[in-house]
Scaffold this motif. Sequence first.
Motif, short mmCIF file in Angstrom:
data_model
loop_
_atom_site.label_atom_id
_atom_site.label_comp_id
_atom_site.label_asym_id
_atom_site.label_seq_id
_atom_site.Cartn_x
_atom_site.Cartn_y
_atom_site.Cartn_z
N TYR A 48 0.80 -1.22 0.00
CA TYR A 48 0.00 0.00 0.00
C TYR A 48 0.84 1.28 0.00
CZ TYR A 48 -4.56 -2.18 0.23
OH TYR A 48 -5.69 -2.86 -0.09
N GLY A 49 2.11 1.17 0.32
CA GLY A 49 2.94 2.37 0.32
C GLY A 49 2.70 3.23 1.54
N ARG A 50 3.09 4.51 1.44
CA ARG A 50 3.08 5.38 2.63
C ARG A 50 1.70 5.96 2.93
NH1 ARG A 50 7.51 9.18 0.45
NH2 ARG A 50 6.90 10.56 2.15
N ILE A 51 0.85 6.02 1.92
CA ILE A 51 -0.46 6.68 2.11
C ILE A 51 -1.43 6.16 1.06
CG2 ILE A 51 0.02 8.69 0.62
CD1 ILE A 51 -1.20 10.41 2.99
N THR A 52 -2.72 6.26 1.36
CA THR A 52 -3.74 5.77 0.42
C THR A 52 -4.73 6.89 0.12
OG1 THR A 52 -3.60 3.46 1.12
CG2 THR A 52 -5.68 4.17 0.16
N LEU A 53 -5.03 7.04 -1.16
CA LEU A 53 -6.03 8.02 -1.59
C LEU A 53 -7.33 7.26 -1.84
CD1 LEU A 53 -6.73 10.93 -2.51
CD2 LEU A 53 -5.99 10.26 -4.81
N GLN A 54 -8.38 7.63 -1.12
CA GLN A 54 -9.68 6.96 -1.28
C GLN A 54 -10.47 7.63 -2.39
OE1 GLN A 54 -12.17 4.59 -1.52
NE2 GLN A 54 -11.53 4.06 0.56
N ARG A 55 -10.78 6.89 -3.46
CA ARG A 55 -11.53 7.48 -4.57
C ARG A 55 -12.73 6.63 -4.99
NH1 ARG A 55 -11.48 12.48 -5.87
NH2 ARG A 55 -12.44 11.75 -7.79
N SER A 56 -13.25 5.83 -4.08
CA SER A 56 -14.41 5.01 -4.44
C SER A 56 -15.62 5.89 -4.75
CB SER A 56 -14.78 4.07 -3.29
OG SER A 56 -13.79 3.09 -3.11
N THR A 57 -16.33 5.55 -5.80
CA THR A 57 -17.55 6.27 -6.14
C THR A 57 -18.65 5.97 -5.12
OG1 THR A 57 -16.95 5.79 -8.43
CG2 THR A 57 -19.10 6.76 -8.07
N GLY A 134 -26.16 10.11 -0.34
CA GLY A 134 -26.46 10.13 -1.77
C GLY A 134 -26.02 11.44 -2.36
N SER A 135 -25.90 11.46 -3.66
CA SER A 135 -25.43 12.67 -4.32
C SER A 135 -25.87 12.69 -5.76
CB SER A 135 -23.90 12.76 -4.22
OG SER A 135 -23.34 11.57 -4.63
N TRP A 136 -25.23 13.58 -6.53
CA TRP A 136 -25.57 13.81 -7.93
C TRP A 136 -27.03 14.27 -8.06
CZ3 TRP A 136 -23.21 8.62 -10.16
CH2 TRP A 136 -21.81 8.72 -10.12
N GLY A 137 -27.58 14.83 -6.98
CA GLY A 137 -28.93 15.38 -7.04
C GLY A 137 -30.04 14.34 -7.00
N ARG A 138 -29.67 13.08 -6.74
CA ARG A 138 -30.69 12.03 -6.75
C ARG A 138 -31.70 12.21 -5.61
NH1 ARG A 138 -26.32 8.72 -7.85
NH2 ARG A 138 -26.05 8.52 -5.62
N MET A 139 -32.94 12.08 -5.95
CA MET A 139 -34.05 12.05 -4.99
C MET A 139 -34.18 13.31 -4.15
SD MET A 139 -34.57 8.13 -3.80
CE MET A 139 -32.93 7.44 -3.91
N GLU B 49 -21.57 -2.05 -13.70
CA GLU B 49 -22.61 -1.91 -12.69
C GLU B 49 -23.54 -0.75 -13.06
OE1 GLU B 49 -21.48 -2.59 -8.23
OE2 GLU B 49 -19.97 -1.33 -9.17
N ALA B 50 -24.81 -0.93 -12.73
CA ALA B 50 -25.73 0.20 -12.84
C ALA B 50 -25.43 1.16 -11.70
CB ALA B 50 -27.17 -0.28 -12.75
N ILE B 51 -25.74 2.44 -11.89
CA ILE B 51 -25.49 3.44 -10.84
C ILE B 51 -26.24 3.06 -9.57
CG2 ILE B 51 -25.90 5.84 -10.17
CD1 ILE B 51 -25.31 6.62 -13.06
N LYS B 52 -25.56 3.07 -8.46
CA LYS B 52 -26.18 2.71 -7.18
C LYS B 52 -26.52 3.95 -6.37
CE LYS B 52 -24.69 -1.98 -6.42
NZ LYS B 52 -24.08 -2.37 -7.69
N GLU B 53 -27.36 3.73 -5.37
CA GLU B 53 -27.89 4.86 -4.59
C GLU B 53 -26.82 5.66 -3.86
OE1 GLU B 53 -32.02 2.54 -3.58
OE2 GLU B 53 -31.01 3.61 -1.97
N ASP B 54 -25.71 5.01 -3.52
CA ASP B 54 -24.69 5.73 -2.73
C ASP B 54 -23.53 6.22 -3.58
OD1 ASP B 54 -23.54 3.24 -3.24
OD2 ASP B 54 -22.41 3.25 -1.36
#
Lengths: 282, 57
Positions: A48-57, A134-139, B49-54
């Motif tokens: 993993y090295g010295r540090i990890t950048l979290q970029r999960s959607t 949630g994001s991207w304006g959903r709901m 994957e289809a776009i998920k809620e989170d």
Amino acid sequence: MNFSLIFDNIRLEEKLILKAAQDRNYKVNMVSVNSMNMDFDSSLGDSYGRITLQRSTSYYRGLHSTAYLEYKGQKVVNDLQIQLIAGNKMFTSLALMKNGVPTPRTSVSTSREVALEQFSGKFGESAVLKPVTGSWGRMLALMNDRAAAMAVLEDREYMYPLYSIFYMQEYVKRPPRDIRAFVVGDRVIGGIYRYEAPGDWRTNTAISGRAEKCKIEGELEDIVLKAAKSIGYGIFGVDVMESEKGYTVHEVNSTTEFKNTVRVGQVDVPGEILNFLEEEAR
Amino acid sequence: MEAECEMCGGNIAVPEDVIQGEILACPDCGLDFEIQSLTSGHISLRPAEAIKEDWGE
């Protein structure tokens, strides 16, 4: 420098960070979050090295993989506490209010009855209902009368329980745009205006809102930095509206997208992120 | 490089600098595929994957 980048989808942002790292001859350990074996009884090893950048959607994948890595001794940007707060609109609003950052009037309830009381009483029968995650304006639901509010709230009660945390906010009168400011550490590195999508009241560029360069300075810069600091020390996208009473912060984003900040703001966001990782890895 | 769409048999162009996790669309049927693995020139695709809620920021 050696660092890891956790991802689930490769967006333009991840490609830009990877390219910038390769240009600096950094060694990047690309880790698909879905391939991680989070075995509590295994050591993390040296890869993993010295540090990890979290970029999960995905918020939940990011949160849980960060928890695992931190408890295994790895430093992660943004850290677990930041992700936890920034990923939940209620927690974020509370942190902003506690730190004196101007933010829209907000109420939360866990029942339809109390939500309707708030809607009619506090908000005068016009409010925005948002899922706490949630994001991207959903709901996002703009509710302009009691019948609409009753229908939306009833629908939400039949959904996953998290949607019955009724997070309600005043509908802020503003120009047809908001501001996204990008913060790295204790600096604002750039910003954009995000204009409403055609035929929509939301400004998220994920739903086709248009972007233009915005200079972040003076009072706006102070508010943006205060908002970021109220969540933690890391990398943020701070969303600000220009209300009739002044600037008001409605969101602080953690795993921030920045393709429009790079494109129209002409800011080297990937380079700034790498500089921050360097500093944090020391 | 090219890959075959498992839905319609169309040819999906694969850029030289493609990386694992990237999404490619079939030009014929429009289905999105994720690059599952890349090993010595062999590409493995799976439906994206289809776009998920989170998902999101």
